[in-house]
Scaffold this active site. Structure first.
Site, PDB file in Angstrom:
ATOM      1  CB  ALA A  66      -0.920  -0.003   1.214  1.00  0.00           C
ATOM      2  CG  ASP A  67       2.623   5.088  -1.520  1.00  0.00           C
ATOM      3  OD1 ASP A  67       3.722   4.860  -0.974  1.00  0.00           O
ATOM      4  OD2 ASP A  67       2.276   6.210  -1.916  1.00  0.00           O
ATOM      5  CB  THR A  68      -1.193   6.610   2.548  1.00  0.00           C
ATOM      6  OG1 THR A  68      -1.749   5.308   2.754  1.00  0.00           O
ATOM      7  CG2 THR A  68      -2.213   7.660   2.951  1.00  0.00           C
TER       8      THR A  68
END
Length: 186
Positions: A66-68
């Site tokens: 994931a990446d935010t």
């Protein structure tokens, strides 16, 4: 086996709270993107790159990456590099609505599914003293947009529209449904 391709303690904690058993493998990925992208495409792209890098090390396992990022109009905020940068981010977010985007990717062998989730967050106006006090806690320094909604950063938030866990860094209910497709359940 489920492999979490992330060094984020928040993502690990969310998966543990949901009842998943997993291992952590930190992806060694250059997150530099040469072509400008909208924030939703950016986080999805980076999640796919992270998943691919870790999947190469664990070919028989299921990998979740994931990446935010936080976006305010045309500006994308990742993690601040310094207390000064965190201060500048919080000043810009003060009293305004912004978007939090998390892209995630689940990969098993050649099968892959990726997605992104957007949550709208509005801050109260924040005084310089409040920003300085928050920065002094150290909490903002390893979080996209320089705040953690699950910690003291919650005191800055007037309103949230969408998935709370997305703002923390992993849209857990959507990830759960994707992991079910490959037989991974809590």
């Amino acid at each position: 086996m489920l492999i979490l391709a992330s060094a984020s303690p928040r993502r690990s904690e969310l998966l543990r709270q949901a009842g998943y058993q997993f291992r952590v493998a930190v992806p060694q990925v250059d997150e530099t993107v040469l072509t400008p992208m909208p924030p939703a495409e950016l986080v999805r792209h980076l999640a796919e790159r992270k998943a691919q890098a870790v999947a190469a090390q664990f070919p028989g396992d299921t990998v979740l990456a994931a990446d935010t990022v936080v976006a305010l109009e045309d500006t994308i905020f990742g993690k601040p590099d310094s207390p000064q940068q965190a201060t500048a981010m919080l000043r810009q977010l003060s009293g305004r609505e912004h978007q939090v985007y998390t892209g995630y990717c689940v990969r098993r062998g050649e099968w892959m599914e990726s997605c992104w989730v957007e949550t709208k967050v509005t801050f109260f106006p924040i005084s310089s003293e409040e920003i300085a006090a928050y920065i002094a806690t150290g909490e903002p320094l390893d979080k996209a947009g320089a705040y953690g909604i699950q910690g003291r950063g919650a005191l800055l938030v007037r309103d949230i529209q969408g998935d709370f866990y997305n703002v923390v860094g992993l849209p857990l209910s959507q990830v759960y449904r994707t992991l079910q497709k490959v037989g991974i359940t809590p």
